[in-house]
Write a protein that holds these residues in place. Structure first.
Motif, mmCIF file in Angstrom:
data_model
loop_
_atom_site.group_PDB
_atom_site.id
_atom_site.type_symbol
_atom_site.label_atom_id
_atom_site.label_comp_id
_atom_site.label_asym_id
_atom_site.label_seq_id
_atom_site.Cartn_x
_atom_site.Cartn_y
_atom_site.Cartn_z
ATOM 1 N N ILE A 129 29.943 37.895 56.090
ATOM 2 C CA ILE A 129 29.014 36.847 56.513
ATOM 3 C C ILE A 129 29.853 35.665 56.966
ATOM 4 O O ILE A 129 30.614 35.097 56.178
ATOM 5 C CB ILE A 129 28.067 36.422 55.374
ATOM 6 N N SER A 130 29.737 35.280 58.227
ATOM 7 C CA SER A 130 30.635 34.269 58.795
ATOM 8 C C SER A 130 30.566 32.932 58.069
ATOM 9 O O SER A 130 31.566 32.225 57.952
ATOM 10 C CB SER A 130 30.340 34.067 60.281
ATOM 11 N N GLY A 131 29.388 32.578 57.568
ATOM 12 C CA GLY A 131 29.230 31.296 56.898
ATOM 13 C C GLY A 131 30.012 31.178 55.610
ATOM 14 O O GLY A 131 30.155 30.084 55.065
ATOM 15 N N TRP A 132 30.505 32.291 55.093
ATOM 16 C CA TRP A 132 31.284 32.284 53.854
ATOM 17 C C TRP A 132 32.775 32.487 54.123
ATOM 18 O O TRP A 132 33.553 32.621 53.182
ATOM 19 C CB TRP A 132 30.799 33.376 52.909
ATOM 20 N N ARG A 133 33.174 32.535 55.382
ATOM 21 C CA ARG A 133 34.564 32.844 55.720
ATOM 22 C C ARG A 133 35.267 31.621 56.319
ATOM 23 O O ARG A 133 34.710 30.938 57.175
ATOM 24 C CB ARG A 133 34.625 34.022 56.703
ATOM 25 N N HIS A 134 36.494 31.382 55.875
ATOM 26 C CA HIS A 134 37.302 30.270 56.357
ATOM 27 C C HIS A 134 38.540 30.812 57.078
ATOM 28 O O HIS A 134 38.868 31.994 56.951
ATOM 29 C CB HIS A 134 37.726 29.369 55.194
ATOM 30 N N PRO A 135 39.249 29.965 57.810
ATOM 31 C CA PRO A 135 40.437 30.436 58.534
ATOM 32 C C PRO A 135 41.562 30.873 57.589
ATOM 33 O O PRO A 135 41.652 30.417 56.450
ATOM 34 C CB PRO A 135 40.870 29.202 59.341
ATOM 35 N N ALA A 184 40.728 33.681 49.082
ATOM 36 C CA ALA A 184 41.133 34.164 50.400
ATOM 37 C C ALA A 184 40.978 35.674 50.515
ATOM 38 O O ALA A 184 40.462 36.184 51.519
ATOM 39 C CB ALA A 184 42.578 33.748 50.686
ATOM 40 N N ALA A 185 41.416 36.404 49.497
ATOM 41 C CA ALA A 185 41.301 37.860 49.554
ATOM 42 C C ALA A 185 39.840 38.299 49.540
ATOM 43 O O ALA A 185 39.433 39.177 50.305
ATOM 44 C CB ALA A 185 42.061 38.493 48.398
ATOM 45 N N ALA A 186 39.030 37.695 48.663
ATOM 46 C CA ALA A 186 37.619 38.065 48.585
ATOM 47 C C ALA A 186 36.878 37.722 49.866
ATOM 48 O O ALA A 186 35.983 38.459 50.299
ATOM 49 C CB ALA A 186 36.959 37.384 47.387
ATOM 50 N N GLN A 187 37.237 36.592 50.489
ATOM 51 C CA GLN A 187 36.627 36.248 51.777
ATOM 52 C C GLN A 187 36.973 37.276 52.848
ATOM 53 O O GLN A 187 36.175 37.540 53.751
ATOM 54 C CB GLN A 187 37.100 34.873 52.244
#
Length: 444
Positions: free
Chosen positions: A162-168, A154-157
């Motif tokens: 890059i949106s494709g690597w990010r979650h809510p 979560a912290a690294a995201q």
């Protein structure tokens, strides 16, 4: 089938069925090829699948294989340690991780007292670096670069651009600055406009006091975006003026991969406050590290901080062997020499195939970027996919990267040879021709 608990069923259909049934959805979609591969053996820069087909590995298993698959010295070191004591938690003393810490510190710029915190992975190391910067400075806001990638936690995201690597649900207090992409950056080529934007971002998107900036010396998943001259040192100066630290993410660009230097940040003469590393350090064994100036790491002692397998002696033994092999086999110099020749061949391919908009990188960290046309630079994800698939049939394994999946990334083991360059460049040429034919001749 057999009832033996260690039996391994190599049948492709059975393996696929097990993955489909027992892997979570987050893993089942993470298969790059239309028809998946089951790899059974690796040696040096080569891989073999279950059918016996041989491939040249330009992916390095996501940059984790640095000195070569199943390097005998690394395997022997890890095996000897595992047979004696497989794991020893950090709260007890063991010489192997202590030696590794000393050897990692010795690779850092001189004139500083460096200390090492060993972790399980690069993502954990990024999390720790973020916490360390915020603890030391007392500030919350961090800067990160667009199209940067720093890991799946979560912290690294939260600092991944890059949106494709990010979650809510990621934590906040992160402001993004434009990456100084010399091919398609928003300010075009050059360095100063991107540095000016750091000042503007600090003034408008933070409290004015920052914990630091996290920079990949060469962006990996972002499409092999090298920081231009003056950017890293200029970014460090601006962030330090706002009370923050310069954090170098060397997870992909470290350990001699760029050829010119052991660490990517050395190209710009900057001395980071915190350095994050992993991947190639273990050559396939899980290990990462944060190396920091001693006074910056000191406040972390006020609260408990511990990584279960961080000082695992088996992985540490492998990492020590990796550092020794890099030195003894001259792999940084090999990366420079072989990488320069491969980059030259990539430029030749660009001259021949108009679908290639740009080739870039240094050492054995290279990329080709595909575009619909060179004038608009519109990313061509479809062509990238077709070339990627065609490379497989030519016996070459690489990876798609970039924010639009428009790049082919080449990060092979550092033992790739000049002879391999001939085979790889010929195979890439054939793959480009095949992909162009499939797309109606658009590659040429």
């Amino acid at each position: 089938m057999t009832d033996h608990p260690l039996h391994t069923d190599w049948d492709f259909s059975n393996t696929a069925a097990r993955r489909d049934q027992f892997y979570a959805a987050s893993l089942t979609r993470f298969t790059p090829f239309r028809d998946p591969i089951v790899f059974k053996k690796g040696q040096g820069q080569y891989l073999w699948d279950t059918q016996g087909w041989k491939y040249t590995d330009l992916l390095g298993m996501n940059v984790c294989i640095s000195v070569g698959h199943s390097h005998p010295r690394v395997v022997a070191a890890a095996t000897a340690q595992a047979q004696e004591l497989t794991h020893c938690t950090t709260m007890f003393y063991h010489p192997t991780p202590a030696h590794l810490a000393e050897e990692l510190a010795a690779t850092m710029p001189q004139g500083q007292d460096w200390v090492v915190h060993l972790t399980n992975s690069g993502s954990e190391a990024i999390d720790l670096a973020m916490t360390m910067a915020r603890t030391y400075t007392g500030n919350l806001d961090l800067l990160a670069l667009r199209t940067g990638y720093h890991g799946p936690t979560a912290a690294a995201q939260s600092i991944t651009g890059i949106s494709g690597w990010r979650h809510p649900g990621m934590p906040g207090n992160v402001a993004f600055v434009p990456e100084p992409n010399q091919y398609r950056g928003i300010f075009g080529a050059g360095t100063q406009p991107y540095l000016d934007e750091i000042d503007r971002t600090i003034a408008t998107a933070t409290s004015g006091n920052v914990a630091g900036i996290v920079v990949e010396s060469v962006q990996g998943y972002g499409g092999i975006i090298e920081m231009p001259p003056g950017y890293m040192s200029g970014a460090a100066a601006r962030v330090r003026a706002a009370g923050g630290l310069y954090i170098a993410d060397e997870v992909q660009s470290g350990f001699g991969r760029t050829g010119e230097n052991f660490w990517g940040f050395e190209a710009d003469g900057v001395v980071p406050d915190i350095i994050v590393m992993a991947k190639g350090l273990g050559n396939g064994f899980p290990i990462g590290a944060v190396v920091a100036k001693k006074h910056i790491a000191e406040p972390m002692a006020e609260k408990f901080m511990f990584h279960t397998y961080g000082a695992n002696p088996t992985s540490a033994a492998a990492a020590r062997a990796v550092l020794a092999v890099m030195r003894d086999e001259g792999l940084q110099d090999n990366a420079r020499t072989v990488g320069a020749k491969l980059l030259e061949r990539l430029h030749d391919l660009k001259d021949k195939h108009k679908a290639i908009g740009d080739v870039r990188g240094k050492g054995l960290m290279l990329a080709m970027e595909f575009v619909k046309d060179r004038e608009s630079k519109k990313p061509d994800k479809d062509m990238t996919t077709e070339v990627f698939e065609a490379c497989r049939s030519q016996g070459v394994i690489l990876s798609k990267s970039g924010p639009f999946q428009q790049c082919l990334r080449m990060v092979p083991p550092l033992c790739l040879s000049l002879e391999d360059v001939d085979q790889v460049s010929t195979s890439l040429d054939h793959a480009l021709e095949a992909a162009g034919a499939a797309a109606g001749g658009e590659a040429n």
